[in-house]
Design a protein around this motif. Sequence first.
Motif, PDB file in Angstrom:
ATOM      1  N   VAL A   1       4.239  -6.619   9.230  1.00 23.23           N
ATOM      2  CA  VAL A   1       4.176  -6.299   7.797  1.00 23.23           C
ATOM      3  C   VAL A   1       2.752  -6.546   7.318  1.00 23.23           C
ATOM      4  O   VAL A   1       2.258  -7.676   7.359  1.00 23.23           O
ATOM      5  CB  VAL A   1       5.170  -7.146   6.979  1.00 23.23           C
ATOM      6  CG1 VAL A   1       5.098  -6.770   5.495  1.00 23.23           C
ATOM      7  CG2 VAL A   1       6.594  -6.942   7.501  1.00 23.23           C
ATOM      8  N   GLN A   2       2.105  -5.488   6.867  1.00 23.45           N
ATOM      9  CA  GLN A   2       0.738  -5.593   6.347  1.00 23.45           C
ATOM     10  C   GLN A   2       0.810  -5.624   4.826  1.00 23.45           C
ATOM     11  O   GLN A   2       1.229  -4.652   4.195  1.00 23.45           O
ATOM     12  CB  GLN A   2      -0.105  -4.424   6.838  1.00 23.45           C
ATOM     13  CG  GLN A   2      -0.257  -4.392   8.351  1.00 23.45           C
ATOM     14  CD  GLN A   2      -1.209  -3.317   8.832  1.00 23.45           C
ATOM     15  OE1 GLN A   2      -1.519  -2.378   8.106  1.00 23.45           O
ATOM     16  NE2 GLN A   2      -1.678  -3.448  10.062  1.00 23.45           N
ATOM     17  N   VAL A   3       0.417  -6.745   4.251  1.00 24.79           N
ATOM     18  CA  VAL A   3       0.578  -6.988   2.814  1.00 24.79           C
ATOM     19  C   VAL A   3      -0.741  -6.760   2.086  1.00 24.79           C
ATOM     20  O   VAL A   3      -1.792  -7.215   2.532  1.00 24.79           O
ATOM     21  CB  VAL A   3       1.072  -8.431   2.565  1.00 24.79           C
ATOM     22  CG1 VAL A   3       1.255  -8.676   1.075  1.00 24.79           C
ATOM     23  CG2 VAL A   3       2.382  -8.676   3.314  1.00 24.79           C
ATOM     24  N   GLN A   4      -0.662  -6.049   0.968  1.00 21.86           N
ATOM     25  CA  GLN A   4      -1.827  -5.836   0.112  1.00 21.86           C
ATOM     26  C   GLN A   4      -1.537  -6.395  -1.280  1.00 21.86           C
ATOM     27  O   GLN A   4      -0.443  -6.184  -1.820  1.00 21.86           O
ATOM     28  CB  GLN A   4      -2.152  -4.347  -0.001  1.00 21.86           C
ATOM     29  CG  GLN A   4      -2.508  -3.685   1.310  1.00 21.86           C
ATOM     30  CD  GLN A   4      -2.857  -2.224   1.136  1.00 21.86           C
ATOM     31  OE1 GLN A   4      -3.502  -1.835   0.160  1.00 21.86           O
ATOM     32  NE2 GLN A   4      -2.432  -1.388   2.074  1.00 21.86           N
ATOM     33  N   VAL A   5      -2.509  -7.113  -1.837  1.00 23.02           N
ATOM     34  CA  VAL A   5      -2.374  -7.658  -3.187  1.00 23.02           C
ATOM     35  C   VAL A   5      -2.765  -6.565  -4.183  1.00 23.02           C
ATOM     36  O   VAL A   5      -3.932  -6.171  -4.257  1.00 23.02           O
ATOM     37  CB  VAL A   5      -3.271  -8.903  -3.380  1.00 23.02           C
ATOM     38  CG1 VAL A   5      -3.112  -9.452  -4.793  1.00 23.02           C
ATOM     39  CG2 VAL A   5      -2.936  -9.961  -2.347  1.00 23.02           C
ATOM     40  N   LEU A   6      -1.769  -6.078  -4.927  1.00 18.43           N
ATOM     41  CA  LEU A   6      -1.991  -4.958  -5.840  1.00 18.43           C
ATOM     42  C   LEU A   6      -1.173  -5.135  -7.116  1.00 18.43           C
ATOM     43  O   LEU A   6      -0.139  -5.801  -7.108  1.00 18.43           O
ATOM     44  CB  LEU A   6      -1.568  -3.633  -5.173  1.00 18.43           C
ATOM     45  CG  LEU A   6      -2.312  -3.199  -3.903  1.00 18.43           C
ATOM     46  CD1 LEU A   6      -1.586  -2.039  -3.250  1.00 18.43           C
ATOM     47  CD2 LEU A   6      -3.745  -2.823  -4.232  1.00 18.43           C
ATOM     48  N   THR A   7      -1.640  -4.516  -8.197  1.00 24.30           N
ATOM     49  CA  THR A   7      -0.817  -4.437  -9.402  1.00 24.30           C
ATOM     50  C   THR A   7       0.325  -3.462  -9.149  1.00 24.30           C
ATOM     51  O   THR A   7       0.304  -2.681  -8.193  1.00 24.30           O
ATOM     52  CB  THR A   7      -1.640  -3.959 -10.606  1.00 24.30           C
ATOM     53  OG1 THR A   7      -2.076  -2.604 -10.357  1.00 24.30           O
ATOM     54  CG2 THR A   7      -2.845  -4.853 -10.844  1.00 24.30           C
ATOM     55  N   SER A   8       1.312  -3.490 -10.034  1.00 14.72           N
ATOM     56  CA  SER A   8       2.465  -2.606  -9.867  1.00 14.72           C
ATOM     57  C   SER A   8       2.046  -1.138  -9.884  1.00 14.72           C
ATOM     58  O   SER A   8       2.511  -0.329  -9.068  1.00 14.72           O
ATOM     59  CB  SER A   8       3.496  -2.873 -10.967  1.00 14.72           C
ATOM     60  OG  SER A   8       4.021  -4.181 -10.841  1.00 14.72           O
ATOM     61  N   GLN A   9       1.169  -0.779 -10.808  1.00 20.15           N
ATOM     62  CA  GLN A   9       0.743   0.618 -10.905  1.00 20.15           C
ATOM     63  C   GLN A   9      -0.036   1.047  -9.661  1.00 20.15           C
ATOM     64  O   GLN A   9       0.132   2.168  -9.161  1.00 20.15           O
ATOM     65  CB  GLN A   9      -0.079   0.827 -12.170  1.00 20.15           C
ATOM     66  CG  GLN A   9       0.741   0.692 -13.450  1.00 20.15           C
ATOM     67  CD  GLN A   9      -0.084   0.971 -14.690  1.00 20.15           C
ATOM     68  OE1 GLN A   9      -1.289   1.152 -14.623  1.00 20.15           O
ATOM     69  NE2 GLN A   9       0.578   0.992 -15.838  1.00 20.15           N
ATOM     70  N   ALA A  10      -0.881   0.158  -9.139  1.00 20.54           N
ATOM     71  CA  ALA A  10      -1.634   0.490  -7.934  1.00 20.54           C
ATOM     72  C   ALA A  10      -0.697   0.623  -6.727  1.00 20.54           C
ATOM     73  O   ALA A  10      -0.898   1.483  -5.869  1.00 20.54           O
ATOM     74  CB  ALA A  10      -2.688  -0.578  -7.657  1.00 20.54           C
ATOM     75  N   SER A  11       0.340  -0.219  -6.677  1.00 27.70           N
ATOM     76  CA  SER A  11       1.307  -0.128  -5.579  1.00 27.70           C
ATOM     77  C   SER A  11       2.066   1.190  -5.632  1.00 27.70           C
ATOM     78  O   SER A  11       2.281   1.844  -4.604  1.00 27.70           O
ATOM     79  CB  SER A  11       2.290  -1.301  -5.646  1.00 27.70           C
ATOM     80  OG  SER A  11       1.658  -2.509  -5.303  1.00 27.70           O
ATOM     81  N   LEU A  12       2.484   1.602  -6.819  1.00 30.62           N
ATOM     82  CA  LEU A  12       3.207   2.865  -6.943  1.00 30.62           C
ATOM     83  C   LEU A  12       2.314   4.050  -6.563  1.00 30.62           C
ATOM     84  O   LEU A  12       2.766   5.003  -5.914  1.00 30.62           O
ATOM     85  CB  LEU A  12       3.733   3.031  -8.368  1.00 30.62           C
ATOM     86  CG  LEU A  12       4.904   2.115  -8.727  1.00 30.62           C
ATOM     87  CD1 LEU A  12       5.235   2.227 -10.217  1.00 30.62           C
ATOM     88  CD2 LEU A  12       6.131   2.447  -7.893  1.00 30.62           C
ATOM     89  N   ALA A  13       1.049   3.984  -6.944  1.00 29.81           N
ATOM     90  CA  ALA A  13       0.111   5.037  -6.544  1.00 29.81           C
ATOM     91  C   ALA A  13      -0.028   5.072  -5.026  1.00 29.81           C
ATOM     92  O   ALA A  13      -0.085   6.142  -4.418  1.00 29.81           O
ATOM     93  CB  ALA A  13      -1.244   4.807  -7.202  1.00 29.81           C
ATOM     94  N   GLY A  14      -0.064   3.889  -4.387  1.00 29.30           N
ATOM     95  CA  GLY A  14      -0.154   3.832  -2.936  1.00 29.30           C
ATOM     96  C   GLY A  14       1.061   4.441  -2.261  1.00 29.30           C
ATOM     97  O   GLY A  14       0.944   5.091  -1.222  1.00 29.30           O
ATOM     98  N   LEU A  15       2.241   4.238  -2.844  1.00 28.53           N
ATOM     99  CA  LEU A  15       3.457   4.850  -2.300  1.00 28.53           C
ATOM    100  C   LEU A  15       3.397   6.364  -2.404  1.00 28.53           C
ATOM    101  O   LEU A  15       3.683   7.084  -1.441  1.00 28.53           O
ATOM    102  CB  LEU A  15       4.683   4.339  -3.069  1.00 28.53           C
ATOM    103  CG  LEU A  15       5.284   3.004  -2.645  1.00 28.53           C
ATOM    104  CD1 LEU A  15       6.403   2.614  -3.592  1.00 28.53           C
ATOM    105  CD2 LEU A  15       5.803   3.075  -1.222  1.00 28.53           C
ATOM    106  N   ARG A  16       3.016   6.859  -3.578  1.00 25.42           N
ATOM    107  CA  ARG A  16       2.979   8.313  -3.788  1.00 25.42           C
ATOM    108  C   ARG A  16       1.961   8.983  -2.873  1.00 25.42           C
ATOM    109  O   ARG A  16       2.165  10.113  -2.427  1.00 25.42           O
ATOM    110  CB  ARG A  16       2.676   8.619  -5.256  1.00 25.42           C
ATOM    111  CG  ARG A  16       3.818   8.287  -6.216  1.00 25.42           C
ATOM    112  CD  ARG A  16       3.559   8.841  -7.600  1.00 25.42           C
ATOM    113  NE  ARG A  16       2.468   8.165  -8.270  1.00 25.42           N
ATOM    114  CZ  ARG A  16       2.611   7.113  -9.081  1.00 25.42           C
ATOM    115  NH1 ARG A  16       3.823   6.621  -9.320  1.00 25.42           N
ATOM    116  NH2 ARG A  16       1.574   6.555  -9.660  1.00 25.42           N
ATOM    117  N   GLU A  17       0.869   8.281  -2.582  1.00 26.65           N
ATOM    118  CA  GLU A  17      -0.200   8.854  -1.762  1.00 26.65           C
ATOM    119  C   GLU A  17      -0.012   8.578  -0.270  1.00 26.65           C
ATOM    120  O   GLU A  17      -0.849   8.970   0.544  1.00 26.65           O
ATOM    121  CB  GLU A  17      -1.547   8.291  -2.224  1.00 26.65           C
ATOM    122  CG  GLU A  17      -1.899   8.717  -3.653  1.00 26.65           C
ATOM    123  CD  GLU A  17      -3.053   7.921  -4.230  1.00 26.65           C
ATOM    124  OE1 GLU A  17      -3.669   7.120  -3.467  1.00 26.65           O
ATOM    125  OE2 GLU A  17      -3.332   8.074  -5.436  1.00 26.65           O
ATOM    126  N   GLY A  18       1.083   7.894   0.093  1.00 28.71           N
ATOM    127  CA  GLY A  18       1.360   7.639   1.500  1.00 28.71           C
ATOM    128  C   GLY A  18       0.601   6.478   2.102  1.00 28.71           C
ATOM    129  O   GLY A  18       0.602   6.308   3.319  1.00 28.71           O
TER     130      GLY A  18
END
Length: 293
Positions: free
Chosen positions: A125-142
Amino acid sequence: MREISLDRLRTLVVIADLGSFAEAARQLNLAPPTISLHVAELEARVGAPLLSRTRGQVRPTAIGETLLVRSRKLLADAELALEEVRRQVQGLTGRVRLGASTGAIAHLLPQALEMLRVEHPGIDVQVQVLTSQASLAGLREGRLDIALVALPQVAGKGVQITPWRRDPIMAYVPSEWRPPARVTPAWLAQRALILNDSSTQLSRVIAQWFGAAGLFPEPRIELNFNDAIKSLVGAGYGATLLPQEGEVAALDPRVSRRPLRPGLWRQLGIACRVGEMELATGYVLAALEGLRQ
């Protein structure tokens, strides 16, 4: 220029190992003319003979020996790559990219990771410290597979969010201030505050809590690292409002934790992409589900 086919290289290796075109054709389940064609194509590519026939025995030439060394390594690497992919498809190994806030990472995620380490040790599991909005953007962008996000959020196309936890937000106050048993907006607004910055969902929830009482205090400092915030509270720099995440840990004696009146809650959700997912991602989601309230 066409790439050299691994099938052609495999044919060359099998012929060299068996010393016979006919035996190689039988082992590879290919017609003898096809075997000859594979060798001819390779020899045309390198511009020199690769095999020689001596007394009915097929042997590699010096150039053929050089190519055979590389061919064996390429074929072994290809098989290793396929085996690694097969293990990932079976859920025995895999990499899962997860985004979350510092609070969730520090107080909630370790429990899920411990469960995974025991039940699925091959999953990274590779964990990144992100805000909620940044995490959702990361999901949408793969760029991410899972995100722990503060609710409410707009998921966006191709992403789904499932409610996960509802943790109370507490007041953390320097003990020397002698806070009341329950802290109100009016009491807290008169004091120095250390709050999350306005880009976070937590900041918006806290602003609404103060706003409902007609209060709009300005924080002394904005900071998004909860442990650093608590250290500043212990130093008497100000008070803060933070979620009580996971088990109640022992506090610095210089810090007093108090419930709020009216009560306030931080809601978290688990976000992932819609559709079929790898088994490794499913195992991480299952471990997180174990922490659902």
